[in-house]
Write a protein that holds these residues in place. Structure first.
Motif, mmCIF file in Angstrom:
data_model
loop_
_atom_site.group_PDB
_atom_site.id
_atom_site.type_symbol
_atom_site.label_atom_id
_atom_site.label_comp_id
_atom_site.label_asym_id
_atom_site.label_seq_id
_atom_site.Cartn_x
_atom_site.Cartn_y
_atom_site.Cartn_z
ATOM 1 N N ASP A 1 0.914 -0.891 0.004
ATOM 2 C CA ASP A 1 -0.477 0.000 0.038
ATOM 3 C C ASP A 1 1.125 1.362 -0.312
ATOM 4 O O ASP A 1 0.500 2.179 -0.737
ATOM 5 C CB ASP A 1 -1.163 -0.048 0.831
ATOM 6 C CG ASP A 1 -1.958 -0.822 1.320
ATOM 7 O OD1 ASP A 1 -2.147 -1.572 0.190
ATOM 8 O OD2 ASP A 1 -2.372 -2.344 2.714
ATOM 9 N N MET A 2 2.090 1.436 0.566
ATOM 10 C CA MET A 2 2.998 2.424 0.674
ATOM 11 C C MET A 2 3.317 2.868 -0.598
ATOM 12 O O MET A 2 3.214 3.710 -1.580
ATOM 13 C CB MET A 2 4.488 2.259 1.293
ATOM 14 C CG MET A 2 3.879 1.668 3.252
ATOM 15 S SD MET A 2 3.434 3.640 3.499
ATOM 16 C CE MET A 2 1.709 2.288 3.665
ATOM 17 N N ALA A 3 2.923 1.440 -1.670
ATOM 18 C CA ALA A 3 3.830 1.774 -2.945
ATOM 19 C C ALA A 3 2.681 2.857 -3.634
ATOM 20 O O ALA A 3 3.026 3.391 -4.684
ATOM 21 C CB ALA A 3 4.346 0.260 -3.966
ATOM 22 N N VAL A 4 1.570 2.474 -3.551
ATOM 23 C CA VAL A 4 0.119 2.793 -3.737
ATOM 24 C C VAL A 4 0.310 4.176 -4.115
ATOM 25 O O VAL A 4 -0.057 5.641 -4.426
ATOM 26 C CB VAL A 4 -0.959 2.305 -3.860
ATOM 27 C CG1 VAL A 4 -1.903 2.854 -4.032
ATOM 28 C CG2 VAL A 4 -0.621 0.301 -4.505
ATOM 29 N N VAL A 5 0.759 4.264 -2.146
ATOM 30 C CA VAL A 5 0.408 5.513 -1.655
ATOM 31 C C VAL A 5 1.222 7.250 -2.081
ATOM 32 O O VAL A 5 1.331 7.675 -2.728
ATOM 33 C CB VAL A 5 0.414 5.475 -0.706
ATOM 34 C CG1 VAL A 5 0.494 7.105 0.504
ATOM 35 C CG2 VAL A 5 -0.430 5.658 0.132
ATOM 36 N N GLY A 6 2.357 6.723 -2.208
ATOM 37 C CA GLY A 6 3.427 7.025 -3.081
ATOM 38 C C GLY A 6 3.227 7.563 -4.461
ATOM 39 O O GLY A 6 3.576 8.349 -5.262
ATOM 40 N N GLU A 7 2.958 6.440 -5.851
ATOM 41 C CA GLU A 7 2.445 6.689 -6.589
ATOM 42 C C GLU A 7 0.662 7.974 -6.616
ATOM 43 O O GLU A 7 0.829 8.540 -7.296
ATOM 44 C CB GLU A 7 1.787 5.177 -7.599
ATOM 45 C CG GLU A 7 1.567 5.521 -9.099
ATOM 46 C CD GLU A 7 0.315 5.890 -9.010
ATOM 47 O OE1 GLU A 7 0.022 6.244 -10.303
ATOM 48 O OE2 GLU A 7 -0.591 5.433 -8.072
ATOM 49 N N LEU A 8 0.223 8.192 -5.476
ATOM 50 C CA LEU A 8 -1.191 8.908 -6.146
ATOM 51 C C LEU A 8 -0.430 9.993 -5.676
ATOM 52 O O LEU A 8 -0.831 10.996 -5.721
ATOM 53 C CB LEU A 8 -1.843 8.650 -4.991
ATOM 54 C CG LEU A 8 -3.105 6.939 -4.907
ATOM 55 C CD1 LEU A 8 -3.428 6.623 -4.400
ATOM 56 C CD2 LEU A 8 -3.376 7.188 -6.520
ATOM 57 N N ILE A 9 0.641 9.755 -4.177
ATOM 58 C CA ILE A 9 0.879 11.341 -3.855
ATOM 59 C C ILE A 9 1.478 12.450 -5.384
ATOM 60 O O ILE A 9 1.859 13.132 -5.920
ATOM 61 C CB ILE A 9 1.805 11.133 -2.797
ATOM 62 C CG1 ILE A 9 0.990 11.018 -1.607
ATOM 63 C CG2 ILE A 9 2.448 12.665 -2.578
ATOM 64 C CD1 ILE A 9 1.611 10.525 -0.638
ATOM 65 N N GLY A 10 2.291 10.752 -5.889
ATOM 66 C CA GLY A 10 3.301 11.798 -7.319
ATOM 67 C C GLY A 10 2.358 12.162 -8.570
ATOM 68 O O GLY A 10 2.490 12.928 -8.431
ATOM 69 N N ARG A 11 1.520 11.577 -8.451
ATOM 70 C CA ARG A 11 0.342 11.560 -9.752
ATOM 71 C C ARG A 11 0.154 13.224 -9.288
ATOM 72 O O ARG A 11 -1.022 14.518 -9.909
ATOM 73 C CB ARG A 11 -0.458 10.196 -9.663
ATOM 74 C CG ARG A 11 -0.376 9.920 -10.388
ATOM 75 C CD ARG A 11 -0.935 8.080 -11.285
ATOM 76 N NE ARG A 11 -2.473 9.068 -11.188
ATOM 77 C CZ ARG A 11 -3.372 8.267 -11.053
ATOM 78 N NH1 ARG A 11 -3.201 7.428 -10.465
ATOM 79 N NH2 ARG A 11 -4.873 8.450 -10.393
ATOM 80 N N ALA A 12 -0.875 13.689 -7.793
ATOM 81 C CA ALA A 12 -1.268 14.015 -7.230
ATOM 82 C C ALA A 12 -0.284 16.069 -7.354
ATOM 83 O O ALA A 12 -0.906 17.048 -8.170
ATOM 84 C CB ALA A 12 -1.924 14.912 -6.040
ATOM 85 N N LEU A 13 0.302 15.223 -7.537
ATOM 86 C CA LEU A 13 1.617 16.470 -7.361
ATOM 87 C C LEU A 13 2.264 17.338 -8.725
ATOM 88 O O LEU A 13 2.079 17.910 -8.902
ATOM 89 C CB LEU A 13 3.240 16.484 -6.488
ATOM 90 C CG LEU A 13 2.899 15.874 -4.832
ATOM 91 C CD1 LEU A 13 4.669 16.385 -4.172
ATOM 92 C CD2 LEU A 13 2.349 17.240 -4.228
ATOM 93 N N ARG A 14 2.385 16.278 -9.699
ATOM 94 C CA ARG A 14 2.989 16.070 -10.923
ATOM 95 C C ARG A 14 2.075 17.030 -12.009
ATOM 96 O O ARG A 14 2.081 17.623 -12.534
ATOM 97 C CB ARG A 14 3.372 15.469 -11.733
ATOM 98 C CG ARG A 14 4.931 14.463 -11.059
ATOM 99 C CD ARG A 14 5.640 13.330 -11.626
ATOM 100 N NE ARG A 14 4.872 13.166 -12.288
ATOM 101 C CZ ARG A 14 4.513 11.494 -11.287
ATOM 102 N NH1 ARG A 14 4.747 11.255 -10.358
ATOM 103 N NH2 ARG A 14 4.042 10.205 -12.093
ATOM 104 N N GLU A 15 0.397 16.231 -11.492
ATOM 105 C CA GLU A 15 -0.478 16.497 -12.739
ATOM 106 C C GLU A 15 -1.895 16.761 -11.846
ATOM 107 O O GLU A 15 -2.359 15.799 -11.797
ATOM 108 C CB GLU A 15 -0.560 14.964 -12.527
ATOM 109 C CG GLU A 15 0.505 14.711 -13.941
ATOM 110 C CD GLU A 15 0.139 12.777 -14.399
ATOM 111 O OE1 GLU A 15 -0.726 12.396 -13.547
ATOM 112 O OE2 GLU A 15 1.140 12.327 -14.313
ATOM 113 N N PRO A 16 -1.633 18.044 -11.392
ATOM 114 C CA PRO A 16 -3.192 18.358 -10.701
ATOM 115 C C PRO A 16 -4.213 18.100 -11.435
ATOM 116 O O PRO A 16 -4.997 18.138 -10.776
ATOM 117 C CB PRO A 16 -2.436 19.894 -10.170
ATOM 118 C CG PRO A 16 -1.473 19.935 -11.457
ATOM 119 C CD PRO A 16 -0.486 18.968 -11.846
#
Length: 163
Positions: A125-140
């Motif tokens: 789940d930490m990998a999923v959370v990291g990917e979600l944070i990354g998408r939220a920051l890079r692709e608003p």
């Protein structure tokens, strides 16, 4: 009552002071947190965020918190806070060492794992959370999609029984 600090300087508290009580409870809290799953999972989350282009400050962490530099992404901590909030993710802007931004803007974020660990999330789940944070920051522009995925992840790991 005095406490020797780093062998050279000396910090003094008055007897029965609130500061002593707060320091004592902090010691208890940190000793309870040391070695918990939250500490183990923050390493997984930090790795996932590094894969998303953020730089872990000091190469990682020994606690349940991690500090990440956002300069490689070209955004500030204030922007990251707003973008993640729009996607249903809570994190905090945080100054980093030698930060070129003023403290109220900051160039970094601070993330922690106690909440998601309490909810029963694990290493995967930490990998999923990291990917979600990354998408939220890079692709608003994808905030609504990310928020829906955050909602599904949180629903799969409720903090408490909602019945």
């Amino acid at each position: 009552i005095g406490i020797e600090w780093a062998g050279s300087s000396y910090m003094t508290f008055t007897s029965n002071s609130l500061a002593m009580t707060v320091n004592a409870w902090n010691c208890v809290a940190y000793s309870l947190v040391r070695g918990t799953r939250a500490n183990l999972y923050v390493g997984n989350l930090t790795t996932a965020l590094a894969e998303q282009g953020m730089r872990p400050v000091s190469g990682g962490t020994d606690t349940h918190l991690a500090l990440l530099d956002l300069q490689p992404l070209g955004i500030t901590g204030t922007e990251a806070e707003a973008r993640s909030d729009a996607a249903g993710i809570t994190l905090n802007k945080n100054a980093i060492p030698y930060d070129p931004q003023p403290p109220m803007v900051a160039s970094g974020i601070r993330v922690g794992t106690p909440s998601v660990t309490t909810q029963g999330m694990g290493t995967e789940d930490m990998a999923v959370v990291g990917e979600l944070i990354g998408r939220a920051l890079r692709e608003p522009e994808t905030a609504a999609q990310v928020a829906a995925e955050v909602g599904r992840l949180v629903a799969a790991h409720p903090a408490y029984d909602r019945t």
